[in-house]
Enzyme design. Structure first.
Site, mmCIF file in Angstrom:
data_model
loop_
_atom_site.group_PDB
_atom_site.id
_atom_site.type_symbol
_atom_site.label_atom_id
_atom_site.label_comp_id
_atom_site.label_asym_id
_atom_site.label_seq_id
_atom_site.Cartn_x
_atom_site.Cartn_y
_atom_site.Cartn_z
ATOM 1 N N ARG A 82 13.459 46.207 51.401
ATOM 2 C CA ARG A 82 13.073 47.617 51.266
ATOM 3 C C ARG A 82 14.078 48.361 50.390
ATOM 4 N NH1 ARG A 82 11.801 50.414 56.894
ATOM 5 N NH2 ARG A 82 14.055 50.583 56.971
ATOM 6 N N LYS A 184 13.125 54.709 51.080
ATOM 7 C CA LYS A 184 14.094 55.389 51.949
ATOM 8 C C LYS A 184 15.118 56.130 51.087
ATOM 9 C CE LYS A 184 15.607 54.280 56.611
ATOM 10 N NZ LYS A 184 14.519 54.857 57.410
HETATM 11 C C1 LIG Z 1 13.584 54.627 58.423
HETATM 12 C C2 LIG Z 1 12.268 55.311 58.596
HETATM 13 C C3 LIG Z 1 11.299 54.843 59.506
HETATM 14 C C4 LIG Z 1 11.560 53.724 60.473
HETATM 15 O O1 LIG Z 1 11.727 52.488 59.868
HETATM 16 P P1 LIG Z 1 12.357 51.259 60.664
HETATM 17 O O2 LIG Z 1 12.477 50.211 59.633
HETATM 18 O O3 LIG Z 1 11.412 50.889 61.732
HETATM 19 O O4 LIG Z 1 13.655 51.733 61.205
HETATM 20 C C5 LIG Z 1 10.084 55.502 59.542
HETATM 21 N N1 LIG Z 1 9.816 56.562 58.765
HETATM 22 C C6 LIG Z 1 10.731 57.051 57.892
HETATM 23 C C7 LIG Z 1 10.369 58.226 57.045
HETATM 24 C C8 LIG Z 1 11.981 56.432 57.782
HETATM 25 O O5 LIG Z 1 12.868 56.909 56.906
#
Ligand SMILES: *Cc1c(COP(=O)(O)O)cnc(C)c1O
Length: 340
Positions: A82, A184
């Site tokens: 990711r 992210k």
């Molecule tokens: C990090 C995040 C998540 C959760 O992702 P995980 O990989 O399950 O920790 C969900 N939504 C957003 C907007 C995020 O930034």
């Protein structure tokens, strides 16, 4: 390694300085080998690209102790993948996912004394991130970058049981169509701060965001994806290009199918369908699943039949199965639990 003298059960979710962090620099077209350092501070030029144009992305995962005493991390390869996608979308050089996983292992190993013991509910939160570091004033990508990973011990997400929360349908959007909702990026969080502070001031725990194009479909909250359970026990989760692909959500979908024999629908979920569901939960690394008891849509209250006292029964089964896999009480699919 000797454990640090920390009251694990009473830790909150805040920054605690640990001994080592990993740093790698990108210069003249390549990443260096990277080192562990005790220096928690970063010195940057006043015109660093990250400070002017927010060229930065991050990840979040956790290390913890299994029932049989191993220190492990959960599916770090997916965080690495990711982060590769986030970097590419922000025109940052990719830090290869294999090296990402190696660096995660190194930094956890170096901070082993801060990994909470089994049963404490606490974990060592791991925060990888990358940013453009050289001076940039005309709008363009930086030439130099830093990739870092720090760790911080965090307490149990639910102290004294998982109480369902109340969320509101937000009038703000978290992502634009064809924008950056699926990566992210720090910028996705900067612009959500106004909405979350406003939600808290009005007595809501979280914002549930709609699809930015039509504002008729459910997307996710500021930091967690959403799962629903239908009255006949199916798992339904929204599908959209502007949702962040949560590793917890993807794991829960697989757990539902392969461990619990549930039917799963990954599809568009309309706002107008909300009252059809029996249970709702928010999923992400921090809480695994936070149950939602009530959704407020501009004064109209939608109370999930599961109620405000406990996690719904199907949500609970999903939660117990996934945390059982993570903690080594249940057999994990290949590659999910990675030993340090
Ligand atoms: C990090 C995040 C998540 C959760 O992702 P995980 O990989 O399950 O920790 C969900 N939504 C957003 C907007 C995020 O930034």
């Amino acid at each position: 390694m000797e454990k640090k003298d920390i009251d694990w059960g009473n830790l909150g979710f805040g920054y605690v300085h640990t001994d080592y962090r990993f740093v790698s620099n990108y210069k003249n077209g390549s990443w260096d080998e990277g080192v562990l350092t005790e220096d928690a501070n970063i010195v940057l030029n006043e015109c660093a690209c990250v400070l002017q144009y927010a060229q930065t992305a991050f990840e979040g995962l956790k290390a913890y102790t299994t029932e049989d005493g191993r220190i492990v991390v959960f599916r770090p390869d997916l965080n690495g993948e990711r982060m590769e996608n986030s970097a590419a979308r922000l025109k940052m050089p990719v830090y290869p996912k294999e090296k990402f996983v190696e660096a995660v292992k190194k930094v956890v190993k170096a901070n082993e004394g801060y990994v909470p013991p089994y049963g404490s509910g606490a974990t060592l939160y791991i925060r990888p991130y990358m940013f453009g570091s050289d001076p940039i004033i005309g709008v363009k990508p930086a030439n130099e970058y830093q990739f870092r990973i720090f760790t911080t011990p965090v307490g149990p997400y639910f102290k004294g049981g998982a109480k369902p929360i109340t969320v509101r349908i937000s009038d703000f959007d978290r992502a634009a169509p064809h924008g950056t909702g699926h990566i992210k990026a720090g910028l996705n969080y900067a612009m959500s701060l106004y909405a979350i502070v406003d939600a808290h001031e009005k007595g809501f725990d979280e914002n549930m965001y709609l699809d930015p194009g039509t504002r008729t479909k459910l997307e996710e909250t500021g930091g967690a994806n959403i799962i629903f359970i239908t009255k006949d026990g199916k798992l339904v989760t929204p599908k959209s290009d502007s949702i962040l692909p949560s590793i917890t959500r993807r794991s829960l979908v697989q757990v539902a199918k392969d461990y619990l024999n549930m039917e799963v629908e990954e599809r568009e979920v309309m706002l107008s369908e909300l009252s059809d569901f029996a249970e709702c939960g928010l999923c992400g690394t921090a809480a695994v699943i936070s149950p939602v008891g009530k959704i407020v849509d501009h004064g109209k209250e939608i109370c999930l039949p599961a109620g405000m006292e406990d996690m719904g029964p199907v949500t609970k089964k999903l939660y117990d199965t996934l945390t059982g896999i993570q903690m080594g009480r249940l057999e994990a699919p290949k590659g999910w639990v990675v030993e340090i």
